[in-house]
Design a protein around this motif. Sequence first.
Motif, PDB file in Angstrom:
ATOM      1  N   LEU A  57       0.797  -1.225   0.000  1.00  9.03           N
ATOM      2  CA  LEU A  57       0.000   0.000   0.000  1.00  9.03           C
ATOM      3  C   LEU A  57       0.831   1.277   0.000  1.00  9.03           C
ATOM      4  CD1 LEU A  57      -2.777  -1.004   2.560  1.00  9.03           C
ATOM      5  CD2 LEU A  57      -2.796  -1.267   0.069  1.00  9.03           C
ATOM      6  N   GLY A  58       2.073   1.193   0.476  1.00 11.07           N
ATOM      7  CA  GLY A  58       2.932   2.370   0.547  1.00 11.07           C
ATOM      8  C   GLY A  58       3.008   2.959   1.945  1.00 11.07           C
ATOM      9  N   LYS A  59       4.043   3.761   2.182  1.00  8.51           N
ATOM     10  CA  LYS A  59       4.287   4.349   3.507  1.00  8.51           C
ATOM     11  C   LYS A  59       3.150   5.279   3.927  1.00  8.51           C
ATOM     12  CE  LYS A  59       9.348   4.279   3.554  1.00  8.51           C
ATOM     13  NZ  LYS A  59       9.938   4.156   4.865  1.00  8.51           N
ATOM     14  N   LYS A  60       2.648   6.082   2.989  1.00 10.30           N
ATOM     15  CA  LYS A  60       1.598   7.040   3.308  1.00 10.30           C
ATOM     16  C   LYS A  60       0.333   6.337   3.775  1.00 10.30           C
ATOM     17  CE  LYS A  60      -0.977  10.942   1.379  1.00 10.30           C
ATOM     18  NZ  LYS A  60      -1.181  11.788   0.156  1.00 10.30           N
ATOM     19  N   ALA A  61      -0.029   5.257   3.080  1.00  6.76           N
ATOM     20  CA  ALA A  61      -1.231   4.508   3.450  1.00  6.76           C
ATOM     21  C   ALA A  61      -1.060   3.860   4.816  1.00  6.76           C
ATOM     22  CB  ALA A  61      -1.538   3.446   2.401  1.00  6.76           C
ATOM     23  N   LEU A  62       0.103   3.286   5.086  1.00  8.79           N
ATOM     24  CA  LEU A  62       0.337   2.656   6.380  1.00  8.79           C
ATOM     25  C   LEU A  62       0.286   3.691   7.491  1.00  8.79           C
ATOM     26  CD1 LEU A  62       0.945   0.176   8.057  1.00  8.79           C
ATOM     27  CD2 LEU A  62       3.381   0.526   7.593  1.00  8.79           C
ATOM     28  N   SER A  63       0.845   4.861   7.247  1.00  8.26           N
ATOM     29  CA  SER A  63       0.794   5.929   8.231  1.00  8.26           C
ATOM     30  C   SER A  63      -0.652   6.350   8.510  1.00  8.26           C
ATOM     31  CB  SER A  63       1.600   7.129   7.736  1.00  8.26           C
ATOM     32  OG  SER A  63       1.497   8.211   8.638  1.00  8.26           O
ATOM     33  N   LEU A  64      -1.461   6.403   7.461  1.00  8.65           N
ATOM     34  CA  LEU A  64      -2.868   6.757   7.615  1.00  8.65           C
ATOM     35  C   LEU A  64      -3.608   5.693   8.433  1.00  8.65           C
ATOM     36  CD1 LEU A  64      -5.110   8.735   6.873  1.00  8.65           C
ATOM     37  CD2 LEU A  64      -5.433   7.478   4.738  1.00  8.65           C
ATOM     38  N   LEU A  65      -3.314   4.420   8.164  1.00  9.12           N
ATOM     39  CA  LEU A  65      -3.943   3.339   8.928  1.00  9.12           C
ATOM     40  C   LEU A  65      -3.583   3.425  10.406  1.00  9.12           C
ATOM     41  CD1 LEU A  65      -3.645   0.128   6.721  1.00  9.12           C
ATOM     42  CD2 LEU A  65      -5.699   1.433   7.291  1.00  9.12           C
ATOM     43  N   ARG A  66      -2.334   3.739  10.679  1.00 12.03           N
ATOM     44  CA  ARG A  66      -1.892   3.827  12.080  1.00 12.03           C
ATOM     45  C   ARG A  66      -2.599   4.947  12.835  1.00 12.03           C
ATOM     46  NH1 ARG A  66       4.457   2.564  10.686  1.00 12.03           N
ATOM     47  NH2 ARG A  66       4.440   0.396  11.403  1.00 12.03           N
ATOM     48  N   LYS A  67      -3.048   5.970  12.118  1.00  8.73           N
ATOM     49  CA  LYS A  67      -3.742   7.090  12.752  1.00  8.73           C
ATOM     50  C   LYS A  67      -5.257   6.890  12.775  1.00  8.73           C
ATOM     51  CE  LYS A  67      -0.200  10.326  11.155  1.00  8.73           C
ATOM     52  NZ  LYS A  67       0.091  11.437  10.197  1.00  8.73           N
ATOM     53  N   SER A  68      -5.744   5.875  12.081  1.00  7.71           N
ATOM     54  CA  SER A  68      -7.181   5.681  11.926  1.00  7.71           C
ATOM     55  C   SER A  68      -7.814   5.110  13.188  1.00  7.71           C
ATOM     56  CB  SER A  68      -7.468   4.750  10.743  1.00  7.71           C
ATOM     57  OG  SER A  68      -7.044   5.325   9.537  1.00  7.71           O
ATOM     58  N   ARG A  69      -9.112   5.393  13.339  1.00  9.87           N
ATOM     59  CA  ARG A  69      -9.886   4.857  14.458  1.00  9.87           C
ATOM     60  C   ARG A  69     -11.106   4.129  13.909  1.00  9.87           C
ATOM     61  NH1 ARG A  69     -10.073   8.984  17.176  1.00  9.87           N
ATOM     62  NH2 ARG A  69      -8.604   8.479  18.841  1.00  9.87           N
ATOM     63  N   VAL A  70     -11.195   2.834  14.196  1.00 11.55           N
ATOM     64  CA  VAL A  70     -12.273   1.992  13.694  1.00 11.55           C
ATOM     65  C   VAL A  70     -13.122   1.492  14.857  1.00 11.55           C
ATOM     66  CG1 VAL A  70     -12.833  -0.158  12.490  1.00 11.55           C
ATOM     67  CG2 VAL A  70     -10.917   1.251  11.695  1.00 11.55           C
ATOM     68  N   THR A  71     -14.430   1.659  14.737  1.00  4.89           N
ATOM     69  CA  THR A  71     -15.355   1.105  15.725  1.00  4.89           C
ATOM     70  C   THR A  71     -15.922  -0.202  15.196  1.00  4.89           C
ATOM     71  OG1 THR A  71     -15.990   3.237  16.660  1.00  4.89           O
ATOM     72  CG2 THR A  71     -17.549   1.440  16.921  1.00  4.89           C
ATOM     73  N   ILE A  72     -15.849  -1.249  16.007  1.00  9.18           N
ATOM     74  CA  ILE A  72     -16.475  -2.529  15.676  1.00  9.18           C
ATOM     75  C   ILE A  72     -17.512  -2.821  16.751  1.00  9.18           C
ATOM     76  CG2 ILE A  72     -16.160  -4.994  15.264  1.00  9.18           C
ATOM     77  CD1 ILE A  72     -13.310  -4.430  14.404  1.00  9.18           C
ATOM     78  N   ILE A  73     -18.752  -2.942  16.327  1.00  7.80           N
ATOM     79  CA  ILE A  73     -19.848  -3.235  17.248  1.00  7.80           C
ATOM     80  C   ILE A  73     -20.265  -4.684  17.039  1.00  7.80           C
ATOM     81  CG2 ILE A  73     -22.130  -2.547  18.041  1.00  7.80           C
ATOM     82  CD1 ILE A  73     -21.654   0.136  16.629  1.00  7.80           C
ATOM     83  N   GLY A  74     -20.032  -5.505  18.044  1.00  3.06           N
ATOM     84  CA  GLY A  74     -20.311  -6.935  17.936  1.00  3.06           C
ATOM     85  C   GLY A  74     -19.043  -7.710  17.645  1.00  3.06           C
TER      86      GLY A  74
ATOM     87  N   ALA B 238     -13.660  -1.704   4.991  1.00  9.53           N
ATOM     88  CA  ALA B 238     -13.219  -0.684   5.949  1.00  9.53           C
ATOM     89  C   ALA B 238     -11.896  -0.075   5.516  1.00  9.53           C
ATOM     90  CB  ALA B 238     -13.088  -1.293   7.342  1.00  9.53           C
ATOM     91  N   LEU B 239     -10.953  -0.898   5.066  1.00  4.89           N
ATOM     92  CA  LEU B 239      -9.671  -0.392   4.594  1.00  4.89           C
ATOM     93  C   LEU B 239      -9.862   0.525   3.386  1.00  4.89           C
ATOM     94  CD1 LEU B 239      -7.510  -3.637   4.864  1.00  4.89           C
ATOM     95  CD2 LEU B 239      -7.341  -1.600   6.305  1.00  4.89           C
ATOM     96  N   GLU B 240     -10.788   0.156   2.510  1.00  2.00           N
ATOM     97  CA  GLU B 240     -11.047   0.979   1.328  1.00  2.00           C
ATOM     98  C   GLU B 240     -11.583   2.352   1.741  1.00  2.00           C
ATOM     99  OE1 GLU B 240     -13.401   0.606  -2.953  1.00  2.00           O
ATOM    100  OE2 GLU B 240     -13.438  -1.045  -1.511  1.00  2.00           O
ATOM    101  N   ILE B 241     -12.468   2.363   2.720  1.00  2.00           N
ATOM    102  CA  ILE B 241     -13.015   3.625   3.214  1.00  2.00           C
ATOM    103  C   ILE B 241     -11.925   4.465   3.872  1.00  2.00           C
ATOM    104  CG2 ILE B 241     -14.560   4.657   4.936  1.00  2.00           C
ATOM    105  CD1 ILE B 241     -16.466   2.290   4.383  1.00  2.00           C
TER     106      ILE B 241
END
Length: 245
Positions: free
Chosen positions: A11-28, A233-236
């Motif tokens: 995915l590249g460094k920029k994408a990985l950096s974005l993932l590390r900053k992301s917040r995902v809610t999983i209900i259930g 979720a990753l695509e979003i």
Amino acid sequence: MDRFLRTELLLGKKALSLLRKSRVTIIGLGAVGSHCLESLARAGTGNFILADFDVIKKSNFNRNMLALEETVGKYKTEAAAERVFSINPSCGITLFNEMVDGSNIGEICSGSDVVLDAVDSLGPKAEILAYLAAHRIPSVSSMGAALRKDPSAVRSGDISQVLFCPLAQRLRKRLRKNGVTSGILCVYSEEKPAAASTAGQEEEYFKRGRERRILGSLPTVPAAFGATLASLALEILLNPKRIKR
């Protein structure tokens, strides 16, 4: 070597950096939710909000990623946090050991980049999805994965196009009362569900809603649902403009 090197190579460094900053809610954090969490944690997602009121039981063993001999009796949220920390010790995790519905979904998903609904209780699920739709919060919802055998039949699309899913049919009826007829991204199966067996079963009890029979399932189909939920979720997270709402 960094534990997420292969994510970075793809995915590249920029994408990985974005993932590390992301917040995902999983209900259930049942079968689908646990497999979804596993995929997102191993991809390098940096922050999670995890909500589930239930504890791990031996009946979860055939399909739930969190169900192990040493986790029986633990809250699913707590077992999930331990597993994620064993994958990524620097991950940020907030836990809610409670049923999620229209009364608390706003608090629970506050600050999330995407909300993933893996709830199987009809009333709370409808309230959650109505709230997310009304507030235009990026989300993906899982439809029914039980009583199916073919993981290759798993698809994604708008809730209005889901076929052969009793849960989706009942959800659409409830959502129409809130003015929602489309715009909810779902993971579902094109396979017609098998007939439910009741032999030797006990009723499963919940803090809210009707009593429900335990439904037969395999580990393969919920795993495919969870992986698809995580992929969307990753695509979003990485390219939100590609997801129509």
